[in-house]
Design an enzyme around this catalytic site. Structure first.
Site, PDB file in Angstrom:
ATOM      1  N   THR A   1      -8.004   3.121  12.639  1.00  0.00           N
ATOM      2  CA  THR A   1      -8.728   3.545  14.088  1.00  0.00           C
ATOM      3  C   THR A   1      -9.750   3.418  14.498  1.00  0.00           C
ATOM      4  O   THR A   1     -10.278   3.306  15.800  1.00  0.00           O
ATOM      5  CB  THR A   1      -8.855   5.212  13.470  1.00  0.00           C
ATOM      6  OG1 THR A   1      -7.366   5.582  13.118  1.00  0.00           O
ATOM      7  CG2 THR A   1      -8.427   6.518  14.667  1.00  0.00           C
TER       8      THR A   1
ATOM      9  N   LYS B   1       0.915  -1.114   0.109  1.00  0.00           N
ATOM     10  CA  LYS B   1      -0.571  -0.446  -0.225  1.00  0.00           C
ATOM     11  C   LYS B   1       0.900   1.286  -0.033  1.00  0.00           C
ATOM     12  O   LYS B   1       1.773   1.228   1.096  1.00  0.00           O
ATOM     13  CB  LYS B   1      -1.213  -0.436   1.244  1.00  0.00           C
ATOM     14  CG  LYS B   1      -1.508   1.616   1.120  1.00  0.00           C
ATOM     15  CD  LYS B   1      -1.911   1.024   2.614  1.00  0.00           C
ATOM     16  CE  LYS B   1      -3.213   2.914   2.744  1.00  0.00           C
ATOM     17  NZ  LYS B   1      -3.419   2.545   4.090  1.00  0.00           N
TER      18      LYS B   1
ATOM     19  N   ALA C   1      -9.157   5.468   4.791  1.00  0.00           N
ATOM     20  CA  ALA C   1      -9.299   7.143   5.974  1.00  0.00           C
ATOM     21  C   ALA C   1     -10.347   7.702   5.942  1.00  0.00           C
ATOM     22  O   ALA C   1     -11.278   7.130   4.996  1.00  0.00           O
ATOM     23  CB  ALA C   1      -8.336   7.408   5.237  1.00  0.00           C
TER      24      ALA C   1
END
Lengths: 259, 378
Positions: free
Chosen positions: A208, A98, A185
């Site tokens: 996250t 990535k 993201a």
């Protein structure tokens, strides 16, 4: 739904949720997160991998069946990303990479130009390249030409949990780019992952929101279900995929043909 | 470019009464702001905020987990030498202090590095006094090459250098630098540094910026809290960090919050910075700069370090000896040669166990070196 698979770099994937390894209070929870989410692809920052460490290496916690997706986190330009990718392969992390090229530590926005440059070099070296980029049509097209295996546009800046702020731009990529689109993201809630899938994204990457949840395993399960729900909604055909301007003329329709 | 003119502007607008002008309402507004302004940062640092610490804590904690996760990067300092030509009145290395002076040979550096690496640590901070003739850039370069065998990340906390000198060290394998301005109060700075090369306030103030330009990956700044008015120094530290983050977005900026500690010498700090003050600064900084690294050293005791963990801390030292050669040779007389006394003498294993028991993951390695020489052939 049983045959709803997709392919990246020659590997057939059944789960459309990619997960990560960063920010956990204890890496020991990673196997449970993988199981609960159903994810088959997991990113790991090479800068945190320490093969020389006797204990506590994050790689020890990644289940064997997972497709490892090392990332170039920390790279500030294409040359650094290329070097990290080569190191990852030399360390036995496989051929998937990535690309993250970020030279702005305030907002962590990806540098499209350098990302394209790194993608071209690494694709030519046989890597399966998944570049993380802004949701930008021209950058995405350049990535197709550069040999990317998928395009990973951001929903919002990394780690912000702000959701699918780039909705309209991601929609355009889904329509125009003939590569898997993985929204990466910014996704902070399962409902946002679901929305991305309803729009027709091929997959989402969530780190996250899972890693920093009070109960990461439960949150991983929630994301897994949300992604499946969104995918099913998309496949059930809620409406036309393309949202181009409609050429029909309602006021002259009585004439029996397009005006 | 330089932070100096900007700092002067801020400093001129900062008569002591200014902090007292803020109200609880100002503080509440600052807490609720998505992006805090300089004015908000001041409000968060003001006496009015002291009754709203719990509200600040909740937001600081949330922001820290969001941006850094439940992780804390660990490092330890390695004192290469304590020879110094400076006369800093508050420092144990002051050249007029009668302590045993020494510097490590490269063989000793290797032994120290091996001893530290055996504890599991992978991020090392090397320190010296200010003695360019003996422990100058050539020496640091040689030490770095030795230590890179054991550590993927080597940082420096040494004297202020030119940009080219920083660039040389980056090429040798140094990826981070720490520079404490000590105090941003220029007049007080002159009093505290009566003689020696460190007396050059401006050269030191601009050192972090030169390090950014030279390609350091991490630049860590700070004021030694207690030397002067802590609110003023804390505010200017935060503004200095914001300046660096804005102008050098490719560099990771971090801030240390060291408080004065007992040392060899008879100078006493001007102000006592209480635990409450320290916590307020820590949280105000987190709310002002959500992505800034925040470092807490073993100057603070174990209990306090653990209690402030959720409030913004991202980096900690562990397994610390401030004595030259103190890692490989435990008999090297820390009480006679150390720069200051530490408060948290726990081993690396003990610090890790404490972090884990509070739900935090200790991170040893957070960087993969990308030096050309290492990348060759891959």
């Amino acid at each position: 739904m049983s045959k709803d698979t997709f392919e990246i770099g020659g590997r057939t994937l059944t789960s459309r949720l990619f997960t990560g390894t960063g920010k956990y209070g204890d890496d020991g929870v990673i196997p449970e997160v993988c199981e609960a989410s159903g994810s088959e692809v997991i990113t790991v920052a090479l800068r945190r991998v320490d093969l020389e460490s006797a204990t506590g290496n994050v790689m020890d916690f990644i289940p064997e069946h997972m497709q490892l997706l090392p990332n170039t986190s920390g790279a500030r330009d294409a040359d650094e990303a290329v070097r990290i990718a080569r190191l990852a392969r030399a360390m036995g992390c496989g051929d998937w990479i990535k690309i993250e090229v970020i030279s702005d530590n305030r907002y962590l926005l990806p540098d499209g130009y350098e990302t394209v440059r790194a993608t071209e070099i690494l694709a030519n070296e046989g890597f399966t390249v998944l570049p993380y980029v802004n949701a930008d049509l021209y950058v995405a097209k350049a990535l197709v030409d550069a040999g990317a295996a998928a395009v990973m546009p951001l929903g919002a800046p990394i780690g912000t949990n702000r959701g699918l702020k780039t909705r309209e731009m991601v929609r355009i990529l889904i329509e125009e780019i003939d590569l898997p689109i993985v929204v990466d993201a910014g996704i902070g809630r399962p409902s946002e992952a679901c929305e991305a899938m309803e729009m027709g994204a091929d997959a989402v990457l969530v780190n996250t929101a899972i890693a920093t949840a009070s109960d990461p395993v439960m949150m991983a399960r929630a994301f897994g279900r949300a992604v499946r729900a969104g995918r099913e909604a998309y496949l059930s055909g809620p409406g036309a995929k393309r949202v181009l301007a409609d050429a029909s003329s309602p006021l002259t329709g009585f004439l029996g043909g397009a005006a | 470019m330089s932070f100096y003119p900007l700092m002067e502007t801020y400093a001129e607008g900062l008569p002591d009464a200014r902090f007292d002008d803020f109200t609880e309402q100002d503080v509440r507004r600052a807490i609720n702001r998505t992006t805090a302004t300089v004015e908000d940062f001041m409000a968060l640092m003001s006496p009015a905020a002291s009754s709203l610490l719990e509200e600040m804590a909740r937001k600081a904690s949330r922001l820290t987990v969001q941006h850094f996760g439940r992780t804390v990067s660990l490092f330890t300092p390695l004192y290469l030498a304590n020879i110094c030509t400076n006369h800093c009145v508050y420092c144990g290395f002051n050249c007029t202090n009668r302590i045993h002076r020494s510097m490590l040979s490269l063989e000793e550096v290797d032994a120290e590095g091996a001893a530290i690496a055996a504890t599991g640590l992978r991020n090392l901070l090397i320190l010296t006094g200010d003695a360019p003739a003996k422990t100058g850039v050539d020496y640091l370069e040689a030490c770095t090459r030795v230590l890179n065998r054991h550590f993927p990340s080597v940082s420096i906390e040494v004297f202020a250098m030119t940009e080219e000198e920083y660039a040389r060290l980056v090429r040798a394998g140094v990826d981070g630098m720490t520079m404490f301005q000590e105090t941003y109060d220029e007049k007080l700075y002159a009093v505290l540094h009566p003689k020696g090369p460190k007396r050059d306030y401006r050269f030191r103030l601009d050192a972090p910026e030169r390090a950014c330009r030279a390609g350091m990956r991490v630049v860590n700044i700070g004021a030694l809290l207690g030397l002067g008015d802590w609110r003023r120094d804390a505010l200017l530290t935060g503004l200095h960090a914001a300046y660096l983050m804005h102008n050098y977005p490719e560099t990771d900026i971090a801030v240390s919050l060291p408080r004065m500690r007992p040392h060899v010498g008879d100078w006493e700090p001007a102000t006592i910075v209480s635990d409450r003050d320290m916590v307020q600064f820590l949280m105000a900084l987190r709310l002002f700069l959500p992505r800034v690294g925040i470092t807490i050293s073993t100057r603070e005791n174990a209990e306090f370090r653990e209690n402030i963990l959720p409030l913004g801390v991202t980096r900690m030292s562990a397994g610390v000896s401030t004595a030259v050669g103190g890692h490989a040779d435990e008999t090297s007389g820390e009480e006679n040669t150390g720069q200051f006394d530490i408060s948290d003498a726990r081993s690396v294993d003990e610090v890790c166990a404490a972090l884990r028991s509070r739900g935090y993951q200790p991170v040893f390695k957070d960087w993969e070196p990308l030096f050309e020489t290492r990348g060759e052939g891959i």
